[in-house]
Every structure is written in structure tokens, then in C-alpha cells.
Design an enzyme around this catalytic site. Structure first.
Site, PDB file in Angstrom:
ATOM      1  N   GLU A 163      -5.332   3.374   7.042  1.00  0.00           N
ATOM      2  CA  GLU A 163      -6.179   2.179   7.012  1.00  0.00           C
ATOM      3  C   GLU A 163      -5.384   1.022   7.611  1.00  0.00           C
ATOM      4  O   GLU A 163      -5.527   0.679   8.767  1.00  0.00           O
ATOM      5  CB  GLU A 163      -6.633   1.879   5.586  1.00  0.00           C
TER       6      GLU A 163
ATOM      7  N   HIS B  56       0.704   2.194   1.157  1.00  0.00           N
ATOM      8  CA  HIS B  56      -0.608   2.146   1.781  1.00  0.00           C
ATOM      9  C   HIS B  56      -0.868   0.708   2.185  1.00  0.00           C
ATOM     10  O   HIS B  56      -0.173  -0.199   1.735  1.00  0.00           O
ATOM     11  CB  HIS B  56      -1.697   2.642   0.822  1.00  0.00           C
TER      12      HIS B  56
ATOM     13  N   HIS C 299      11.489   4.985  -8.401  1.00  0.00           N
ATOM     14  CA  HIS C 299      10.427   5.896  -8.820  1.00  0.00           C
ATOM     15  C   HIS C 299       9.160   5.154  -9.252  1.00  0.00           C
ATOM     16  O   HIS C 299       9.194   4.246 -10.076  1.00  0.00           O
ATOM     17  CB  HIS C 299      10.906   6.770  -9.982  1.00  0.00           C
TER      18      HIS C 299
ATOM     19  N   HIS D 223       2.258  -2.046  -1.055  1.00  0.00           N
ATOM     20  CA  HIS D 223       0.950  -2.034  -0.413  1.00  0.00           C
ATOM     21  C   HIS D 223       0.851  -3.166   0.594  1.00  0.00           C
ATOM     22  O   HIS D 223       1.075  -4.330   0.269  1.00  0.00           O
ATOM     23  CB  HIS D 223      -0.157  -2.158  -1.461  1.00  0.00           C
TER      24      HIS D 223
END
Length: 234
Positions: free
Chosen positions: A73, A92, A118, A123
Site C-alpha cells: 500500500e 506497513h 520484538h 507504520h
């Protein structure tokens, strides 16, 4: 006599020691160009991780297990030299939202010698500067984090803020205004040393895992150690 029988798992035939998924993004109306990731040969990609789309991974990067790096995206992504992206981290980005680094636009730009611990979520649009530590389960979204910062576990950095260099973001803090970002204290020597040691450990892990598996990766996305090939010959 013990009525319970101990069952031991013994694999039959070749064992899949190491698998990951690397592919181009699917064409869409907002991202019509399908681009395959660019991954330096010195990088290590851990088992069950996914790398999709226009992602550049530079030298001696360590990608842990079950990492998702999905540039389908928001795009492109950049991961700098000697950076480590640990188990369960997600990258993302939102479509059509980018920041500019060196005259080029990125959905996610991660600098050199960065640690994403972790479970962290990075984003886009965002920039994570060199030598920055992003702690366990921390979130960085729609923000710029300058060099040498330490984002402690569970902290959130968002809402278009710019974190000054060498800042410390406390455990569980929510930095969603520039006033909060400007009021942050400097990173301590202890946190700075910890961040440096995490980078060193993961550089060694990247090299050690690559040595363990050697050049046995193939286009099927599987990699096995030498014992697998011995089994295949029997």
C-alpha cells in the site's frame, strides 16, 4: 509402571529448517507497479517472515522470525545497514503518504544500526533515524524520529511529531504533540550502551545464521542445513 508413553517427534526425510516468503506486491489502482524486494546478499531473513513489494534491505541486516514487511500500500521502504528487525515486528504504510529523505520519498525509511525490538509496529509514513532503538511492542506511526533516540517498551510516537535527536521516550508514553516531543529528556548513557550492544549482538547473529545455512537458499523460499542434503542423497 508409568501408564503414559513418552512420544518423541522424529522427522521423516528432509526437514524444512528455514522458510520465508519474498515476492513482489500485487498491482492495485493506488500502487499499479509490481516491484520485487531488493535484498543485499549479506542480510539474513529469519523463518516464516514475509517481505513484499518495493523494499530495499541493505548490508548485514538481521530480519528475525515471523516479521512482516509489506510494501503493498504505502511504498517504498528502506532498511539501512546493520539494522535489526526482530521477531514479530510489522512494517506497513498508508497509501500516498510519504516523507522525503535525500530528495527521495519513502513510506518507511529506517536508518543504519537501528533496532526494532520484538513486537514493535513501524507504520508509514515515518522515518526512524540512525542508531535508534524502538522497544518491545512500541508503535511509530506518522512521525519522524531523529538519530540516536531510545523508544522504550510500549511507547507510542504518532500524529506528525518530530522527535529530536538523542531523545528518550519513557515506557508507555504517548508522544502525540510537538510540545510533548520537545519536552523529552535526553537518552541516558545506560540506554545508549544497551542500544549499541543490541546492534552488535544482532550483527553477529546475522553473520552466524548466514554461516549456518550457507548458500543453501533456493527460489522455492526454503533453506535447509547440510544434513538435509545428505538425507536427500540416501
Amino acid at each position: 509402571m508409568n501408564k503414559y508413553k513418552i512420544m518423541r517427534y522424529n522427522p521423516v526425510g528432509p526437514t524444512n529448517m528455514y522458510s520465508y516468503f519474498v515476492t513482489s506486491n500485487p498491482p492495485t489502482s493506488f500502487n499499479p507497479i509490481s516491484t520485487y524486494p531488493t535484498i543485499d546478499k549479506t542480510a539474513f531473513i529469519g523463518p516464516f517472515s514475509s517481505i513484499i513489494g518495493d523494499v530495499r534491505i541493505n548490508k548485514e541486516v538481521f530480519i528475525g522470525c515471523n516479521v512482516t514487511i509489506r510494501a503493498d500500500e504505502g511504498t517504498p521502504f528502506h532498511i539501512g545497514n546493520k539494522t535489526n528487525i526482530q521477531d514479530g515486528v510489522i512494517l506497513h504504510g498508508l497509501k500516498n503518504m510519504r516523507f522525503t529523505v535525500n530528495d527521495k520519498q519513502y513510506s518507511i525509511y529506517i536508518g543504519n544500526e537501528v533496532s526494532a525490538a520484538h513486537g514493535a509496529l513501524i507504520h508509514g509514513p515515518c522515518i526512524v533515524g540512525n542508531n535508534t532503538f524502538v522497544g518491545f511492542n512500541a508503535i511509530v506511526f506518522n512521525s519522524i524520529v531523529e538519530d540516536g533516540c531510545y523508544i522504550d517498551l510500549g511507547a507510542i510516537v504518532t500524529n506528525g511529531v518530530r522527535i529530536p535527536a538523542k531523545s528518550y521516550i519513557p515506557v508507555g508514553a504517548v508522544i502525540d504533540t510537538q510540545e510533548k516531543a520537545n519536552a523529552l529528556k535526553n537518552i541516558s548513557e545506560a540506554n545508549e550502551n544497551f542500544s549499541e550492544n543490541v546492534v552488535k549482538a544482532n550483527i553477529e547473529l546475522s553473520q552466524a545464521y548466514s554461516l549456518k545455512f550457507g548458500d543453501t537458499r533456493c527460489s522455492c523460499g526454503l533453506c535447509c542445513d547440510s544434513s538435509t542434503f545428505k538425507n536427500l542423497g540416501n
